[in-house]
Design a protein around this motif. Sequence first.
Motif, short mmCIF file in Angstrom:
data_model
loop_
_atom_site.label_atom_id
_atom_site.label_comp_id
_atom_site.label_asym_id
_atom_site.label_seq_id
_atom_site.Cartn_x
_atom_site.Cartn_y
_atom_site.Cartn_z
N THR A 75 0.83 -1.20 0.00
CA THR A 75 0.00 0.00 0.00
C THR A 75 0.88 1.25 0.00
OG1 THR A 75 -0.09 0.06 2.41
CG2 THR A 75 -1.86 -1.17 1.27
N ALA A 76 0.27 2.38 -0.33
CA ALA A 76 0.98 3.65 -0.34
C ALA A 76 1.52 3.97 1.05
CB ALA A 76 0.07 4.76 -0.84
N ALA A 77 0.76 3.62 2.09
CA ALA A 77 1.21 3.88 3.46
C ALA A 77 2.51 3.14 3.75
CB ALA A 77 0.13 3.47 4.46
N VAL A 78 2.62 1.91 3.32
CA VAL A 78 3.85 1.14 3.53
C VAL A 78 4.97 1.76 2.70
CG1 VAL A 78 4.97 -1.09 3.16
CG2 VAL A 78 2.70 -0.99 4.16
N ARG A 124 6.26 4.68 4.61
CA ARG A 124 7.07 4.24 5.75
C ARG A 124 8.45 3.77 5.30
NH1 ARG A 124 3.13 0.30 8.55
NH2 ARG A 124 1.47 1.23 7.36
N MET A 125 8.47 3.05 4.20
CA MET A 125 9.76 2.59 3.66
C MET A 125 10.62 3.78 3.24
SD MET A 125 8.58 -0.77 1.53
CE MET A 125 10.19 -1.07 0.84
N ASP A 126 10.01 4.77 2.60
CA ASP A 126 10.75 5.98 2.21
C ASP A 126 11.33 6.68 3.44
OD1 ASP A 126 10.22 5.55 -0.47
OD2 ASP A 126 8.59 7.02 -0.57
N LEU A 160 17.96 6.05 7.28
CA LEU A 160 19.16 5.24 7.09
C LEU A 160 20.21 6.01 6.31
CD1 LEU A 160 20.51 2.47 7.45
CD2 LEU A 160 19.38 1.74 5.35
N THR A 161 19.79 6.71 5.28
CA THR A 161 20.71 7.51 4.48
C THR A 161 21.34 8.60 5.33
OG1 THR A 161 19.45 7.06 2.46
CG2 THR A 161 20.89 8.98 2.43
N ASP A 162 20.52 9.27 6.15
CA ASP A 162 21.05 10.32 7.03
C ASP A 162 22.05 9.73 8.03
OD1 ASP A 162 19.42 12.11 5.72
OD2 ASP A 162 17.92 12.23 7.33
N GLU A 163 21.72 8.58 8.60
CA GLU A 163 22.61 7.92 9.56
C GLU A 163 23.94 7.55 8.90
OE1 GLU A 163 23.84 5.99 13.17
OE2 GLU A 163 22.22 7.40 12.78
N LEU A 164 23.88 6.98 7.71
CA LEU A 164 25.11 6.61 7.01
C LEU A 164 25.93 7.83 6.66
CD1 LEU A 164 23.89 3.75 4.67
CD2 LEU A 164 25.46 3.55 6.61
N ALA A 165 25.27 8.90 6.21
CA ALA A 165 25.99 10.13 5.88
C ALA A 165 26.72 10.67 7.11
CB ALA A 165 25.02 11.17 5.32
N TRP A 166 26.05 10.63 8.27
CA TRP A 166 26.66 11.11 9.50
C TRP A 166 27.85 10.24 9.89
CZ3 TRP A 166 26.80 8.72 14.41
CH2 TRP A 166 27.29 9.52 15.42
N ARG A 167 27.67 8.92 9.81
CA ARG A 167 28.75 8.00 10.23
C ARG A 167 29.93 8.02 9.27
NH1 ARG A 167 27.69 5.41 14.73
NH2 ARG A 167 25.54 5.09 15.31
N LEU A 168 29.69 8.33 8.00
CA LEU A 168 30.77 8.33 7.01
C LEU A 168 31.32 9.72 6.75
CD1 LEU A 168 29.34 5.70 4.51
CD2 LEU A 168 31.19 5.38 6.18
#
Length: 95
Positions: free
Chosen positions: A43-46, A49-51, A57-65
């Motif tokens: 569904t669009a809601a899922v 949520r995935m987005d 996750l992208t923000d976390e990786l950018a911060w860690r790297l």
Amino acid sequence: MAEMIADLDRDDSVRLLDEAERMGAVTRSPSPAGDGIVLVRLTAAVGRRMDEYLRGLTDELAWRLDGVAPEQLPAVRDACWRIAMNLPGLVSSRQ
């Protein structure tokens, strides 16, 4: 999703899809070809949520790297992969 449930027997996969549909995670509809196949879609809601999860996750990786040069990323990736692959053996040897 199909790959995830491919190893389940029919009853288990139907129960899993029933629950996912009840939760509003998927919709089921008959194939337009009329071949008895049931199409299952997230569904669009899922999708939203995935987005959100992927953005986090992208923000976390950018911060860690931060500070790692682009040419160093393959070596960092390989080192992380080796650690992840060896971690179960390391943990079990210490128990």
